[in-house]
Motif scaffolding. Structure first.
Motif, PDB file in Angstrom:
ATOM      1  N   SER A 163      12.906 -22.664 -25.288  1.00  0.00           N
ATOM      2  CA  SER A 163      13.091 -23.642 -26.362  1.00  0.00           C
ATOM      3  C   SER A 163      14.568 -23.982 -26.551  1.00  0.00           C
ATOM      4  N   GLN A 164      15.451 -23.003 -26.309  1.00  0.00           N
ATOM      5  CA  GLN A 164      16.884 -23.255 -26.469  1.00  0.00           C
ATOM      6  C   GLN A 164      17.400 -24.290 -25.478  1.00  0.00           C
ATOM      7  N   ILE A 165      17.006 -24.163 -24.228  1.00  0.00           N
ATOM      8  CA  ILE A 165      17.476 -25.119 -23.232  1.00  0.00           C
ATOM      9  C   ILE A 165      16.820 -26.476 -23.436  1.00  0.00           C
ATOM     10  N   ASN A 166      15.567 -26.487 -23.890  1.00  0.00           N
ATOM     11  CA  ASN A 166      14.913 -27.764 -24.193  1.00  0.00           C
ATOM     12  C   ASN A 166      15.600 -28.464 -25.364  1.00  0.00           C
ATOM     13  N   GLN A 167      16.019 -27.680 -26.353  1.00  0.00           N
ATOM     14  CA  GLN A 167      16.692 -28.266 -27.515  1.00  0.00           C
ATOM     15  C   GLN A 167      18.031 -28.871 -27.143  1.00  0.00           C
ATOM     16  N   VAL A 168      18.849 -28.131 -26.383  1.00  0.00           N
ATOM     17  CA  VAL A 168      20.155 -28.659 -25.992  1.00  0.00           C
ATOM     18  C   VAL A 168      19.997 -29.831 -25.037  1.00  0.00           C
ATOM     19  N   ASN A 169      18.922 -29.827 -24.276  1.00  0.00           N
ATOM     20  CA  ASN A 169      18.637 -30.945 -23.374  1.00  0.00           C
ATOM     21  C   ASN A 169      18.396 -32.225 -24.166  1.00  0.00           C
ATOM     22  N   ARG A 170      17.617 -32.105 -25.254  1.00  0.00           N
ATOM     23  CA  ARG A 170      17.353 -33.269 -26.105  1.00  0.00           C
ATOM     24  C   ARG A 170      18.607 -33.710 -26.849  1.00  0.00           C
ATOM     25  N   GLU A 171      19.293 -32.745 -27.474  1.00  0.00           N
ATOM     26  CA  GLU A 171      20.441 -33.076 -28.314  1.00  0.00           C
ATOM     27  C   GLU A 171      21.596 -33.673 -27.520  1.00  0.00           C
ATOM     28  N   ARG A 172      21.802 -33.183 -26.315  1.00  0.00           N
ATOM     29  CA  ARG A 172      22.932 -33.656 -25.505  1.00  0.00           C
ATOM     30  C   ARG A 172      22.522 -34.712 -24.486  1.00  0.00           C
ATOM     31  N   GLN A 173      21.201 -35.003 -24.451  1.00  0.00           N
ATOM     32  CA  GLN A 173      20.673 -36.015 -23.512  1.00  0.00           C
ATOM     33  C   GLN A 173      21.161 -35.736 -22.086  1.00  0.00           C
ATOM     34  N   LEU A 174      20.877 -34.526 -21.636  1.00  0.00           N
ATOM     35  CA  LEU A 174      21.370 -34.084 -20.337  1.00  0.00           C
ATOM     36  C   LEU A 174      20.428 -34.434 -19.179  1.00  0.00           C
ATOM     37  N   ASN A 175      19.203 -34.828 -19.514  1.00  0.00           N
ATOM     38  CA  ASN A 175      18.226 -35.167 -18.475  1.00  0.00           C
ATOM     39  C   ASN A 175      18.009 -33.989 -17.515  1.00  0.00           C
ATOM     40  N   LEU A 176      17.913 -32.783 -18.080  1.00  0.00           N
ATOM     41  CA  LEU A 176      17.693 -31.598 -17.272  1.00  0.00           C
ATOM     42  C   LEU A 176      16.236 -31.487 -16.839  1.00  0.00           C
ATOM     43  N   SER A 177      16.013 -30.913 -15.693  1.00  0.00           N
ATOM     44  CA  SER A 177      14.675 -30.529 -15.254  1.00  0.00           C
ATOM     45  C   SER A 177      14.543 -29.031 -15.486  1.00  0.00           C
ATOM     46  N   VAL A 178      13.745 -28.637 -16.482  1.00  0.00           N
ATOM     47  CA  VAL A 178      13.601 -27.226 -16.853  1.00  0.00           C
ATOM     48  C   VAL A 178      12.475 -26.596 -16.023  1.00  0.00           C
ATOM     49  N   VAL A 179      12.801 -25.492 -15.359  1.00  0.00           N
ATOM     50  CA  VAL A 179      11.858 -24.842 -14.434  1.00  0.00           C
ATOM     51  C   VAL A 179      11.492 -23.457 -14.969  1.00  0.00           C
ATOM     52  N   PRO A 180      10.332 -23.304 -15.645  1.00  0.00           N
ATOM     53  CA  PRO A 180       9.916 -21.987 -16.150  1.00  0.00           C
ATOM     54  C   PRO A 180       9.313 -21.144 -15.027  1.00  0.00           C
ATOM     55  N   VAL A 181       9.682 -19.867 -14.982  1.00  0.00           N
ATOM     56  CA  VAL A 181       9.114 -18.922 -14.017  1.00  0.00           C
ATOM     57  C   VAL A 181       8.741 -17.636 -14.748  1.00  0.00           C
ATOM     58  N   ASP A 182       8.082 -16.719 -14.053  1.00  0.00           N
ATOM     59  CA  ASP A 182       7.507 -15.558 -14.724  1.00  0.00           C
ATOM     60  C   ASP A 182       8.499 -14.439 -15.017  1.00  0.00           C
ATOM     61  N   THR A 183       9.512 -14.253 -14.178  1.00  0.00           N
ATOM     62  CA  THR A 183      10.419 -13.123 -14.356  1.00  0.00           C
ATOM     63  C   THR A 183      11.874 -13.558 -14.321  1.00  0.00           C
ATOM     64  N   LEU A 184      12.741 -12.702 -14.866  1.00  0.00           N
ATOM     65  CA  LEU A 184      14.176 -12.973 -14.839  1.00  0.00           C
ATOM     66  C   LEU A 184      14.686 -13.008 -13.402  1.00  0.00           C
ATOM     67  N   GLN A 185      14.199 -12.081 -12.583  1.00  0.00           N
ATOM     68  CA  GLN A 185      14.675 -12.020 -11.201  1.00  0.00           C
ATOM     69  C   GLN A 185      14.295 -13.283 -10.429  1.00  0.00           C
ATOM     70  N   GLU A 186      13.099 -13.776 -10.665  1.00  0.00           N
ATOM     71  CA  GLU A 186      12.673 -15.008 -10.000  1.00  0.00           C
ATOM     72  C   GLU A 186      13.564 -16.179 -10.407  1.00  0.00           C
ATOM     73  N   ALA A 187      13.916 -16.235 -11.697  1.00  0.00           N
ATOM     74  CA  ALA A 187      14.791 -17.303 -12.178  1.00  0.00           C
ATOM     75  C   ALA A 187      16.171 -17.198 -11.539  1.00  0.00           C
ATOM     76  N   PHE A 188      16.672 -15.977 -11.398  1.00  0.00           N
ATOM     77  CA  PHE A 188      17.972 -15.758 -10.764  1.00  0.00           C
ATOM     78  C   PHE A 188      17.925 -16.119  -9.285  1.00  0.00           C
ATOM     79  N   ASP A 189      16.839 -15.736  -8.606  1.00  0.00           N
ATOM     80  CA  ASP A 189      16.705 -16.015  -7.180  1.00  0.00           C
ATOM     81  C   ASP A 189      16.673 -17.518  -6.883  1.00  0.00           C
ATOM     82  N   LEU A 190      16.164 -18.302  -7.816  1.00  0.00           N
ATOM     83  CA  LEU A 190      16.154 -19.754  -7.608  1.00  0.00           C
ATOM     84  C   LEU A 190      17.576 -20.298  -7.517  1.00  0.00           C
TER      85      LEU A 190
END
Length: 300
Positions: A163-190
């Motif tokens: 929700s934090q990254i989605n909020q800053v994405n809206r507020e700053r109009q960054l046009n980010l593509s948010v990629v949710p994954v199951d684990t911290l390690q998987e997110a880091f490996d990306l």
């Protein structure tokens, strides 16, 4: 009309007898169960230095050390002959479910205390403070949020970072593509594989993951924070107020003891057991002050 009233009456009787959802919503009396069983069910994760398995398969970490002392203090407060700890592995996405089902009494890890999360669980007195940053490959030169505009960012499901990254994405109009994954390690490996530009998470956890990586020098933490400083705390079931009161009483005793600075130093300024890395993170002024006079600290 009479048939409708009969159906309503039957439904109410089922709920009152325990066959419906009303009873499932009632909080479990953790104190009653602990006194009956002599067991404290502790949830842990895979998030060094807070909680993780060492090379021998033991559950260790900064949060675990605190919760081991918590069990000792609860035994004294409740007048129990003994109080053992049963460790239960939890993930960011199932921790509240495990609390509500009674599989764990308390999550001893590092959950961010936010207004959103307080709708589904309650927090013990904080044991650490963080701000959210992102990690990226150093070669890309990303240091600010604007650097990520139009790019992809990974987050771990079940964390407030979604929700934090989605909020800053809206507020700053960054046009980010948010990629949710199951684990911290998987997110880091990306990030490592170049499939996303960055991974957003608590700064201390990112620092630990960088230090543990095969090539730490290839990563960089963002200079700009995504959030302000936020408290971390242990999770307990919402509505289990008597247990929460005893936990906070015990934690206040632990935090104000002379042992607390040494406990902190063990996990943040000495080599991590089984990790062969040292974080070298001095205690922050806000945490030092908090340990002198522990108090409830909520971030909205």
């Amino acid at each position: 009309m009479r048939r409708s009233l009969l159906l309503v009456w039957c439904s109410l009787m089922v709920m009152m007898s325990g066959g419906g959802g009303a009873q499932a919503e009632m909080p479990i009396d953790s104190l009653e169960r602990i006194e009956a069983t002599g067991v404290l069910r502790v949830g842990y994760g895979d998030t060094a230095p807070f909680s993780y398995l060492d090379e021998q398969g033991n559950v260790v970490g900064y949060s675990i050390d605190i919760c081991q002392r918590l069990a000792e203090q609860l035994q004294v407060q409740l007048g129990l002959p003994s109080l053992e700890i049963a460790y239960v592995y939890r993930t960011p996405s199932n921790r509240v479910q495990l609390l509500n089902s009674g599989d764990i009494d308390i999550e001893c890890n590092a959950s961010t205390n936010t207004q959103e999360r307080r709708q589904s669980a309650q927090f013990a007195l904080s044991h650490f403070f963080v701000s959210v940053h992102y990690v990226a490959l150093k070669e890309n030169g990303f240091t600010t949020l604007e650097d990520l505009a139009g790019r992809s960012v990974s987050v771990a499901r079940g964390t407030v970072n979604v929700s934090q990254i989605n909020q800053v994405n809206r507020e700053r109009q960054l046009n980010l593509s948010v990629v949710p994954v199951d684990t911290l390690q998987e997110a880091f490996d990306l990030v490592t594989d170049g499939r996303v530009a960055a991974f957003a998470m608590d700064d201390i956890l990112l620092s630990t993951m960088i230090a543990e990586s095969e090539h730490p020098d290839t990563y960089a933490l963002s200079e700009e924070a995504i959030t302000s400083i936020e408290p971390l705390g242990f999770l307990m079931q919402l509505g289990d107020d008597a247990f929460a009161a005893e936990v906070n009483k015990a934690l206040e005793h632990i935090y104000t003891s002379a042992e607390m600075p040494l406990l902190y130093e063990r996990w943040f300024q000495q080599p991590l057991p089984g990790k062969d890395v040292t974080l070298n993170v001095p205690m922050s002024a806000i945490l030092a002050e908090h340990f002198i006079a522990p108090r409830e600290m909520n971030v909205d």
